[in-house]
Design an enzyme around this catalytic site. Structure first.
Site, mmCIF file in Angstrom:
data_model
loop_
_atom_site.group_PDB
_atom_site.id
_atom_site.type_symbol
_atom_site.label_atom_id
_atom_site.label_comp_id
_atom_site.label_asym_id
_atom_site.label_seq_id
_atom_site.Cartn_x
_atom_site.Cartn_y
_atom_site.Cartn_z
ATOM 1 N N LYS A 185 0.801 -1.207 -0.037
ATOM 2 C CA LYS A 185 0.041 -0.012 -0.147
ATOM 3 C C LYS A 185 0.930 1.130 0.091
ATOM 4 O O LYS A 185 1.966 1.345 0.607
ATOM 5 C CB LYS A 185 -0.939 -0.175 1.365
ATOM 6 C CG LYS A 185 -2.075 1.277 1.161
ATOM 7 C CD LYS A 185 -2.617 0.974 2.412
ATOM 8 C CE LYS A 185 -3.867 2.138 2.485
ATOM 9 N NZ LYS A 185 -4.612 1.887 3.701
ATOM 10 N N SER A 259 -9.444 2.080 2.923
ATOM 11 C CA SER A 259 -8.681 2.665 2.106
ATOM 12 C C SER A 259 -7.660 1.723 1.365
ATOM 13 O O SER A 259 -6.891 2.381 0.359
ATOM 14 C CB SER A 259 -7.728 3.798 2.762
ATOM 15 O OG SER A 259 -6.920 3.251 3.784
ATOM 16 N N SER A 283 -9.677 -0.183 7.182
ATOM 17 C CA SER A 283 -9.259 -0.085 5.800
ATOM 18 C C SER A 283 -8.419 -1.276 5.328
ATOM 19 O O SER A 283 -8.145 -1.491 3.938
ATOM 20 C CB SER A 283 -8.037 0.959 5.904
ATOM 21 O OG SER A 283 -8.701 2.238 6.075
#
Length: 573
Positions: A185, A259, A283
């Protein structure tokens, strides 16, 4: 009964309408206008109104509990063992995966890759990277592009793969992860890449890895690239106007969730077997659920987040998304040993997940709350009631208290910490999307007292969970109260604000972040239209072993998504 509990008995916190207050959905020109007003002198009445909704309840609560900042609970040593040496042994790793990996007709697991590399007549790490490059290029030419990666460096990936190939040729791989492709990420520092956190503005290229990435690199993984995310983690849809929006492989007209959107899309589409994400308010677990994968947020402080933007967060953990439970278990085990955060956790108190069948479901007592679950979409309720609950022999009705205050307190803490810790982003405020600007503008009225009162509420929530875990081994709920929403085309260019969707998406997940508990989302089934439904398990602090063992018993075969880019159509070994 104290003042706060009396207030809570009048409003259990389950009422969506009281929590939402009929907030409108804003996208496109409407979002742009609202952002412009919030940034101007005309926005002060709105700031006052939002503060009244979100800050007054905490400010007026008058909590006299001691504030809890880091939600660390000391591990009980009688439940733990310090014997972790075998986990670093490749033979143990291989046998663990052979005993526990659920075979898939579609997805490649870590074990599949490792066996293929051991027999070089199937594929080498170098050849695999070439195949993945072609698959990613193919995924980007389709309309809409999958967009799970925002940064790729094929020179670095091929160099790492070449080194891994040599190790396999010499029969000395570093671990079963050696040569395995992964995504990371855009919130974790990776040497040779930028950490942009989904922002439009490019940051400098990192000169070193953060601790967790360095740990995985030492085990031989091949980093394919940086995965997409919702800008600065300030959203749960994964919609990103800056970098392009990662698409849900099961239906590219629906959101991935966020996210950690790109990490979930990269795994769900078959490009990589696992990826790293971060989880400050669901997330990891939200996109895991929406994309039909398996993903874990560990106990707060279990995994080292130093040298990242998360370093001083009190709610965020680094987690793993994979296509099977055994891979989540193994990667988390290795991270617990190689990247433990010794500020909070003593590695001597370690309970490794050695077998995923030691504790049958019949011996585990699960807690849930019927009213809490009743707010879910009817198709999620159907999966939970007809597919999940019949597998459980011991289900106890538990009471969740003070949900409304805990939700507000979690929001106040994450906004306070993000706005204070991200000075570099505030220096480039003009480059942020309208949605993120609006969220940050609400921080202007946050004061120290709000943070302290929110931290006192954290103390109360932790007390609640301690009481619950005296009655049950695990808490079980759906992961989200809603299905992945259909993407509004107007939101792709400027983003969106949809507070009702935010609340329904975070309905079950935020409490684990607020209190530092380990939680895992696994795929529980699919709706008639083919959208995945996630199941969430929450365990006591440091008891990831219980979490993963139950998840393994509840694991089901995954369906092949419509957008699938696995590097080979046949099993490699």
């Amino acid at each position: 009964m104290d003042q706060y509990t009396e207030m809570d008995t009048e409003d259990s916190g389950f009422d969506l309408h009281k929590l939402i207050r009929s907030a409108p959905v804003l996208a496109g020109r409407g979002l742009w206008c609202f952002s412009a007003i919030m940034d101007s002198i005309l926005g002060w009445p709105l700031h006052w109104y939002l503060a009244k909704l979100n800050l007054e309840p905490i400010a007026k609560a008058g909590l006299d509990d001691e504030p809890t900042f880091y939600p660390i609970q000391p591990p009980s040593k009688d439940k733990f063992t310090s014997d972790d040496k075998n986990i670093l042994d490749i033979e143990w790793q291989r046998k663990f995966l052979e005993d526990n990996t659920m075979s898939s007709p579609h997805y490649h697991s870590i074990l599949d890759y490792h066996k293929a590399f051991m027999s070089s007549e199937h594929v080498t790490p170098e050849e695999l990277v070439d195949r993945i490059q072609k698959k990613i290029e193919e995924s980007e030419t389709y309309d809409p592009p999958l967009r799970c990666f925002t940064q790729l460096n094929w020179q670095l990936a091929k160099q790492a793969a070449a080194e891994s190939t040599i190790r396999y040729q010499n029969n000395c791989p570093l671990s079963v992860l050696d040569g395995v492709p992964i995504g990371i990420k855009d919130e974790l520092n990776i040497k040779g890449f930028r950490t942009n956190c989904g922002r439009k503005k490019d940051m400098p290229v990192n000169e070193e890895d953060c601790a967790t990435v360095a740990a995985l690199r030492s085990l031989g993984v091949v980093i394919i690239g940086v995965t997409n995310m919702h800008e600065m983690g300030m959203g749960i849809t994964g919609i990103n106007p800056n970098k392009g929006t990662a698409r849900n492989p099961h239906n590219d007209q629906h959101v991935t969730g966020g996210s950690s959107s790109g990490s979930a899309a990269a795994v769900s589409s078959g490009i990589v077997p696992f990826a790293l994400g971060t989880d400050g308010g669901g997330s990891v677990r939200i996109p895991t659920s929406f994309c039909g994968m398996q993903g874990m947020k560990p106990t707060f402080g279990r995994v080292n987040a130093s040298n990242t933007s998360l370093d001083t967060s009190t709610v965020t953990s680094i987690g793993v998304i994979a296509n099977n439970v055994a891979d989540v278990a193994l990667v988390m085990n290795l991270m617990f040993i190689k990247a433990s955060d010794q500020r909070f956790f003593n590695p001597g108190c370690f309970n490794p997940v050695r077998s995923l069948s030691d504790k049958p479901l019949s011996e585990l007592k699960f807690g849930t709350n019927t009213e809490y679950v009743s707010y879910c979409h009817k198709e999620i309720q159907s999966v939970f009631e007809t597919i999940v609950k019949p597998k459980l022999s011991k289900i106890v009705e538990i009471e969740f208290r003070e949900l409304y205050m805990s939700k507000i307190a979690h929001m106040n803490i994450i906004l306070s910490e993000t706005s204070q810790n991200q000075q570099v982003w505030r220096d480039h405020y003009d480059t942020l999307t309208y949605q993120t600007k609006i969220i940050f503008s609400t921080c202007k009225r946050l004061a120290l007292d709000h943070y302290m009162q929110s931290s006192a509420q954290k103390t109360r929530a932790i007390r609640m969970f301690k009481s619950i875990f005296e009655e049950v081994d695990l808490i079980i709920t759906p992961t989200t109260a809603c299905l992945p929403k259909r993407i509004n085309p107007n939101s792709l260019t400027v983003g969106e604000l949809d507070e009702e969707n935010v609340l329904k998406t975070m309905w079950f997940v935020y409490l684990a972040n607020f209190c530092g508990l380990p939680a895992m989302s696994i795929n529980a089934g699919y709706t008639p239209s083919g959208l995945p439904v996630g199941l969430m398990l929450t365990a006591p602090w440091w008891r990831e072993d219980l979490l993963i063992s139950a998840a393994k018993h509840l694991e089901t075969e995954l369906k092949k998504p419509s957008r699938f880019y696995c590097p080979d159509s046949q099993k490699m070994a």
